[in-house]
Design an enzyme around this catalytic site. Structure first.
Site, PDB file in Angstrom:
ATOM      1  N   ASN A 275       4.469  -7.468   6.787  1.00 31.48           N
ATOM      2  CA  ASN A 275       5.311  -6.837   7.813  1.00 31.48           C
ATOM      3  C   ASN A 275       4.605  -5.708   8.560  1.00 31.48           C
ATOM      4  OD1 ASN A 275       5.315  -5.458   5.291  1.00 31.48           O
ATOM      5  ND2 ASN A 275       7.059  -4.238   5.939  1.00 31.48           N
ATOM      6  N   GLU A 276       3.269  -5.672   8.493  1.00 29.63           N
ATOM      7  CA  GLU A 276       2.502  -4.574   9.073  1.00 29.63           C
ATOM      8  C   GLU A 276       2.918  -4.193  10.495  1.00 29.63           C
ATOM      9  OE1 GLU A 276       1.318  -6.667   6.990  1.00 29.63           O
ATOM     10  OE2 GLU A 276       0.138  -5.523   5.539  1.00 29.63           O
TER      11      GLU A 276
ATOM     12  N   LEU B  27       0.837  -1.195   0.000  1.00 27.42           N
ATOM     13  CA  LEU B  27       0.000   0.000   0.000  1.00 27.42           C
ATOM     14  C   LEU B  27       0.873   1.245   0.000  1.00 27.42           C
ATOM     15  CD1 LEU B  27      -2.857  -0.945   2.487  1.00 27.42           C
ATOM     16  CD2 LEU B  27      -2.512  -1.582   0.095  1.00 27.42           C
TER      17      LEU B  27
ATOM     18  N   GLY C 150       1.161  -5.152   1.254  1.00 32.05           N
ATOM     19  CA  GLY C 150       0.128  -5.256   0.225  1.00 32.05           C
ATOM     20  C   GLY C 150       0.601  -6.000  -1.022  1.00 32.05           C
TER      21      GLY C 150
HETATM   22  N1  CO8 Z   1       4.494   3.698  -0.058  1.00 28.69           N
HETATM   23  C1  CO8 Z   1       4.959   4.882  -0.447  1.00 28.69           C
HETATM   24  N2  CO8 Z   1       6.228   5.113  -0.806  1.00 28.69           N
HETATM   25  C2  CO8 Z   1       7.092   4.079  -0.752  1.00 28.69           C
HETATM   26  C3  CO8 Z   1       6.682   2.801  -0.335  1.00 28.69           C
HETATM   27  C4  CO8 Z   1       5.307   2.623   0.029  1.00 28.69           C
HETATM   28  N3  CO8 Z   1       4.830   1.445   0.420  1.00 28.69           N
HETATM   29  N4  CO8 Z   1       7.745   1.987  -0.382  1.00 28.69           N
HETATM   30  C5  CO8 Z   1       8.788   2.713  -0.814  1.00 28.69           C
HETATM   31  N5  CO8 Z   1       8.409   3.994  -1.034  1.00 28.69           N
HETATM   32  C6  CO8 Z   1       9.246   5.082  -1.536  1.00 28.69           C
HETATM   33  C7  CO8 Z   1      10.495   5.315  -0.687  1.00 28.69           C
HETATM   34  O1  CO8 Z   1      10.214   6.134   0.432  1.00 28.69           O
HETATM   35  C8  CO8 Z   1      11.414   5.961  -1.679  1.00 28.69           C
HETATM   36  O2  CO8 Z   1      11.007   7.321  -1.808  1.00 28.69           O
HETATM   37  P1  CO8 Z   1      12.117   8.477  -2.125  1.00 28.69           P
HETATM   38  O3  CO8 Z   1      12.754   8.086  -3.403  1.00 28.69           O
HETATM   39  O4  CO8 Z   1      11.302   9.724  -2.183  1.00 28.69           O
HETATM   40  O5  CO8 Z   1      13.050   8.456  -0.951  1.00 28.69           O
HETATM   41  C9  CO8 Z   1      11.086   5.271  -2.991  1.00 28.69           C
HETATM   42  O6  CO8 Z   1       9.763   4.722  -2.813  1.00 28.69           O
HETATM   43  C10 CO8 Z   1      12.041   4.148  -3.337  1.00 28.69           C
HETATM   44  O7  CO8 Z   1      12.126   3.264  -2.235  1.00 28.69           O
HETATM   45  P2  CO8 Z   1      13.503   2.561  -1.795  1.00 28.69           P
HETATM   46  O8  CO8 Z   1      14.635   3.507  -1.962  1.00 28.69           O
HETATM   47  O9  CO8 Z   1      13.279   1.994  -0.438  1.00 28.69           O
HETATM   48  O10 CO8 Z   1      13.599   1.400  -2.900  1.00 28.69           O
HETATM   49  P3  CO8 Z   1      14.412   0.026  -2.797  1.00 28.69           P
HETATM   50  O11 CO8 Z   1      14.442  -0.514  -4.195  1.00 28.69           O
HETATM   51  O12 CO8 Z   1      15.670   0.185  -2.036  1.00 28.69           O
HETATM   52  O13 CO8 Z   1      13.464  -0.923  -1.900  1.00 28.69           O
HETATM   53  C11 CO8 Z   1      11.339  -1.853  -1.193  1.00 28.69           C
HETATM   54  C12 CO8 Z   1      12.196  -1.318  -2.356  1.00 28.69           C
HETATM   55  C13 CO8 Z   1      11.954  -3.146  -0.666  1.00 28.69           C
HETATM   56  C14 CO8 Z   1       9.938  -2.099  -1.703  1.00 28.69           C
HETATM   57  C15 CO8 Z   1      11.368  -0.818  -0.059  1.00 28.69           C
HETATM   58  O14 CO8 Z   1      11.004   0.441  -0.603  1.00 28.69           O
HETATM   59  C16 CO8 Z   1      10.425  -1.088   1.084  1.00 28.69           C
HETATM   60  O15 CO8 Z   1      10.658  -1.943   1.913  1.00 28.69           O
HETATM   61  N6  CO8 Z   1       9.298  -0.313   1.138  1.00 28.69           N
HETATM   62  C17 CO8 Z   1       8.368  -0.364   2.228  1.00 28.69           C
HETATM   63  C18 CO8 Z   1       7.427  -1.467   2.037  1.00 28.69           C
HETATM   64  C19 CO8 Z   1       6.423  -1.506   3.143  1.00 28.69           C
HETATM   65  O16 CO8 Z   1       6.719  -1.663   4.313  1.00 28.69           O
HETATM   66  N7  CO8 Z   1       5.151  -1.365   2.794  1.00 28.69           N
HETATM   67  C20 CO8 Z   1       4.125  -1.416   3.741  1.00 28.69           C
HETATM   68  C21 CO8 Z   1       2.922  -0.712   3.251  1.00 28.69           C
HETATM   69  S1  CO8 Z   1       1.569  -1.007   4.368  1.00 28.69           S
HETATM   70  C22 CO8 Z   1       0.610  -2.204   3.588  1.00 28.69           C
HETATM   71  O17 CO8 Z   1       0.809  -2.497   2.452  1.00 28.69           O
HETATM   72  C23 CO8 Z   1      -0.541  -2.885   4.312  1.00 28.69           C
HETATM   73  C24 CO8 Z   1      -1.164  -2.009   5.281  1.00 28.69           C
HETATM   74  C25 CO8 Z   1      -2.365  -2.614   5.957  1.00 28.69           C
HETATM   75  C26 CO8 Z   1      -3.082  -1.515   6.714  1.00 28.69           C
HETATM   76  C27 CO8 Z   1      -3.758  -1.988   7.918  1.00 28.69           C
HETATM   77  C28 CO8 Z   1      -4.048  -0.809   8.832  1.00 28.69           C
HETATM   78  C29 CO8 Z   1      -5.165  -1.141   9.781  1.00 28.69           C
END
Ligand code: CO8
Length: 260
Positions: A135-136, A66, A111
């Site tokens: 990993n929420e 997400l 997501g």
């Molecule tokens: N949303 C928005 N922006 C993101 C996300 C995301 N999920 N993931 C990465 N970005 C952004 C980064 O902040 C970065 O931005 P910037 O260039 O401005 O600094 C850009 O995208 C590139 O990211 P990375 O430099 O980290 O890219 P890598 O290639 O090194 O890594 C990964 C890629 C492995 C995907 C890494 O970005 C990562 O681990 N991202 C986080 C993933 C994550 O934890 N997602 C969780 C989302 S929550 C969800 O999906 C379920 C929620 C359920 C809700 C329930 C509530 C009740």
């Protein structure tokens, strides 16, 4: 704005390949989810399409899950609209009549993992640097019951309990060990293996496969369908809390600082 998703349907095989192409990380924004659902609906209604392969055009990332920006500093109305789209994506995918295969050619947290386990079969690139999981809890948020149900249906109760409480991200080899993915192949063979595997799935008569899929998944789907509004209300009140907003901000800062 350019399309975030590209679909190619091969009429001779009845197999569509859906490519997520929304840099930098295929995060699931409201726009992305809307586009995803429209494409899925079109394929679902197209009688000539029997199988769907989902993959990413980005190197290293399948989907980052997400879009955190959709959950940070947004109005309750907007959060509700967003959550409804997340539900819709899962309902359409988990309940699809098509045979669905995730060709996971990069990391697939949260997501992205939900999307993967929403498919019938998962093939992942054999690269220990790629990870997948729900990993929420590491973000200080809680995976909703239907994320949990989908994971339990995939890996069983005990593995799901460990995975969810610790918010574990599994490397590709570890994901294979717990059955979170079904097969690992070299990176350049992920899509071709998905195509080969799909032909096995499509050798089973559609009606028998579809009824069986529904038998396995209907209960889980009905549970969300009968609790949809409550699930939205729950998400909105949770995500708009000050403490949760603070957790999300810290997580975003961590993501940004990691690059330096
Ligand atoms: N949303 C928005 N922006 C993101 C996300 C995301 N999920 N993931 C990465 N970005 C952004 C980064 O902040 C970065 O931005 P910037 O260039 O401005 O600094 C850009 O995208 C590139 O990211 P990375 O430099 O980290 O890219 P890598 O290639 O090194 O890594 C990964 C890629 C492995 C995907 C890494 O970005 C990562 O681990 N991202 C986080 C993933 C994550 O934890 N997602 C969780 C989302 S929550 C969800 O999906 C379920 C929620 C359920 C809700 C329930 C509530 C009740």
């Amino acid at each position: 704005t350019s399309p975030k998703i590209k679909v190619d349907l091969d009429n001779s095989t009845g197999v569509a390949v859906l490519r997520m192409q929304s840099p930098p990380v295929n995060s699931l924004s409201l726009d992305f989810l809307t586009e995803f659902c429209i494409n899925l609906e079109k394929l679902e209604m197209d009688k000539s399409c029997r199988g769907l392969i989902i993959t990413s055009t980005l190197s290293k990332v399948f989907s980052a899950g997400l879009d955190i920006m959709e959950m940070y500093g947004k109005s309750p109305e907007r959060c509700g609209e967003f959550w409804k789209a997340v539900q819709e994506m899962w309902l359409k995918l988990y309940g699809s009549n098509m045979a669905t295969i995730a060709a996971i050619n990069g990391s697939s947290p949260a997501g992205g993992c939900l999307m993967s386990i929403g498919c019938d079969y998962r093939i992942m690139a054999d690269n220990p640097r790629y990870s997948i999981g729900l990993n929420e809890t590491q973000l200080g948020i809680v995976a909703p019951f239907w994320f949990k149900d989908t994971l339990v249906n995939t890996v069983g109760n005990r593995a799901a309990e460990l995975a969810l409480e610790l918010g574990l991200l599994y490397s590709a080899p570890d994901a294979l060990k717990i059955g979170l993915v079904d097969q690992l192949v070299p990176e350049d063979q992920v899509l071709s293996t998905a195509q080969d595997t799909m032909s096995k799935w499509l050798a089973v008569p559609d009606h028998a496969r579809q009824i069986t899929k529904s038998m396995m998944r209907k209960q889980t789907i009905d549970k969300l369908l009968s609790n949809r509004e409550a699930d939205i209300t729950n998400f909105v009140s949770f995500i708009t809390k000050d403490s949760i907003q603070r957790s999300l901000r810290m997580y975003l800062e961590m993501l940004k600082s990691r690059k330096a």
